[in-house]
Design an enzyme around this catalytic site. Structure first.
Site, PDB file in Angstrom:
ATOM      1  N   GLY A   1       0.830  -1.193   0.000  1.00 11.39           N
ATOM      2  CA  GLY A   1       0.000   0.000   0.000  1.00 11.39           C
ATOM      3  C   GLY A   1       0.863   1.240   0.000  1.00 11.39           C
ATOM      4  O   GLY A   1       1.987   1.242  -0.514  1.00 11.39           O
TER       5      GLY A   1
ATOM      6  N   ILE B   1       2.549   2.854   2.376  1.00 12.99           N
ATOM      7  CA  ILE B   1       3.843   2.737   3.058  1.00 12.99           C
ATOM      8  C   ILE B   1       4.748   1.779   2.305  1.00 12.99           C
ATOM      9  O   ILE B   1       5.946   2.046   2.126  1.00 12.99           O
ATOM     10  CB  ILE B   1       3.634   2.289   4.517  1.00 12.99           C
TER      11      ILE B   1
ATOM     12  N   PRO C   1      -3.319  -9.207  -1.202  1.00 14.01           N
ATOM     13  CA  PRO C   1      -4.523  -9.835  -1.747  1.00 14.01           C
ATOM     14  C   PRO C   1      -4.545  -9.917  -3.269  1.00 14.01           C
ATOM     15  O   PRO C   1      -5.101 -10.848  -3.835  1.00 14.01           O
ATOM     16  CB  PRO C   1      -5.651  -8.924  -1.242  1.00 14.01           C
TER      17      PRO C   1
ATOM     18  N   ARG D   1       1.967  -3.630  12.713  1.00 13.72           N
ATOM     19  CA  ARG D   1       1.375  -3.937  14.013  1.00 13.72           C
ATOM     20  C   ARG D   1       2.098  -5.147  14.614  1.00 13.72           C
ATOM     21  O   ARG D   1       2.430  -6.100  13.908  1.00 13.72           O
ATOM     22  CB  ARG D   1      -0.119  -4.241  13.887  1.00 13.72           C
TER      23      ARG D   1
ATOM     24  N   HIS E   1       7.575   2.398  19.028  1.00  9.51           N
ATOM     25  CA  HIS E   1       6.509   2.782  18.098  1.00  9.51           C
ATOM     26  C   HIS E   1       6.634   4.255  17.695  1.00  9.51           C
ATOM     27  O   HIS E   1       5.754   5.077  17.969  1.00  9.51           O
ATOM     28  CB  HIS E   1       5.131   2.516  18.699  1.00  9.51           C
TER      29      HIS E   1
END
Length: 313
Positions: free
Chosen positions: A147, A149, A170, A229, A277
């Site tokens: 995507g 990033i 996907p 994540r 993070h």
């Protein structure tokens, strides 16, 4: 006419955004540094809008019920929506705002920085055993999630004269052609890549996708970089892979439980770099994300389409 009541779930939202919100709304903000879920639920009743700041706290039916039927709009100060029960919001016809695209540059820069820190052992301490660097030039790059990033990571790495860029997801992306990036299966990406970047969303399909089987398939010289994540990686399996030499090293900007406990063994491995993070932690990025979140919320409260309204697939 009554001003809307809005709950902001943490007091550290950027001042420029809070100032805008307070001009038109009565704003409720918890004063404690680490508001508990119980405290947030106590503050919910009667609010018209939610500015949600924590990806670690679930925004679910319990929160929505606590707010009440007058709740009109919710906005996140982040891009990812994995903390939200989006199906429940859709059933209640409550619009959800988020901040896509804004964090991409900062996160992409950090991903490349992590790669360099890990590969070159820039944060190593004196007295460590001899470390074999791996050339980035000519290497095969694997990007899980191509995507915004993922594309920025690919663009940044072109300057390093890498040999090949692979990606999985996907479906193939037409935009990948400009990077000469090849669409492959997840399994092929693992087997072929020298550096593997995780930049995909956290979904049911991606939870712990990097487990023991994945690490067994990777090259023993491979480096893993996670800027997505923490829950996408099985941390027990990662620990064993790093200790046992199944992969060479890892750079993590995110872990499953944040902050990582001080006694975590991951902290003590010489081939693992962990950041708290920091992917979006530039002032410009945080300001822009918070302002967009407030803009989304204000539009939702006025029953108009948000500038960045999340759309279910």
């Amino acid at each position: 006419m009554r001003r809307p009541r809005v709950l902001v779930t943490h007091h550290q939202v950027q001042p420029v955004a809070l100032e805008r919100l307070r001009k038109e709304c009565d704003v409720i903000v918890p004063t404690v540094d680490f508001p508990s879920r119980a405290l947030i639920l106590d503050l919910c009743p009667g609010v018209d809008g939610l500015l949600w700041t924590s990806y670690k706290m679930k925004l679910d039916r319990e929160v929505l019920d606590a707010c009440g039927a007058q709740l009109k709009a919710i906005s996140l100060t982040m891009n990812g929506v994995d903390c939200v029960d989006v199906e429940e919001l859709a059933r209640r016809n409550i619009p959800l705002g988020h901040t896509p695209y804004i964090p991409n540059r900062a996160v992409g820069d950090l991903a490349v920085g992590l790669m360099l820190s890990v590969n070159e052992r820039l944060l190593s301490t004196a007295g460590e055993e001899c470390y074999q660097r791996q050339p980035i030039q000519g290497s095969t790059i694997g990007i899980v999630g191509f995507g915004g990033i993922g594309k920025l990571i690919a663009r940044r790495l072109q300057a390093f004269d890498v040999g090949c860029i692979l990606y999985c997801g996907p479906r193939p992306k037409a935009s990948a052609e400009s990077f000469h990036a090849q669409f492959v299966s997840f399994e092929q990406l693992l087997v072929r890549s020298d550096f593997v970047f995780i930049s995909c969303p956290l979904t049911i399909a991606t939870v712990r996708m990097f487990g023991r089987e994945a690490f067994a398939a990777m090259k023993p010289t491979a480096v893993l970089i996670n800027v997505a994540r923490g829950a996408i990686v099985d941390e027990a399996a990662l620990l064993d892979a790093l200790k046992g030499g199944q992969i060479r090293a890892a750079g993590l900007d995110t872990v499953t439980d944040e902050p990582l406990p001080p006694d975590s063994e991951l902290f003590h491995l010489p081939n693992c770099v962990i950041l708290p993070h920091l992917g979006t932690a530039t002032k410009r990025t945080r300001d822009e994300m918070a302002v967009r979140a407030v803009e989304n919320l204000m539009h939702g409260l006025r029953n108009t389409t948000m500038p960045a309204q999340f759309q279910t697939q």
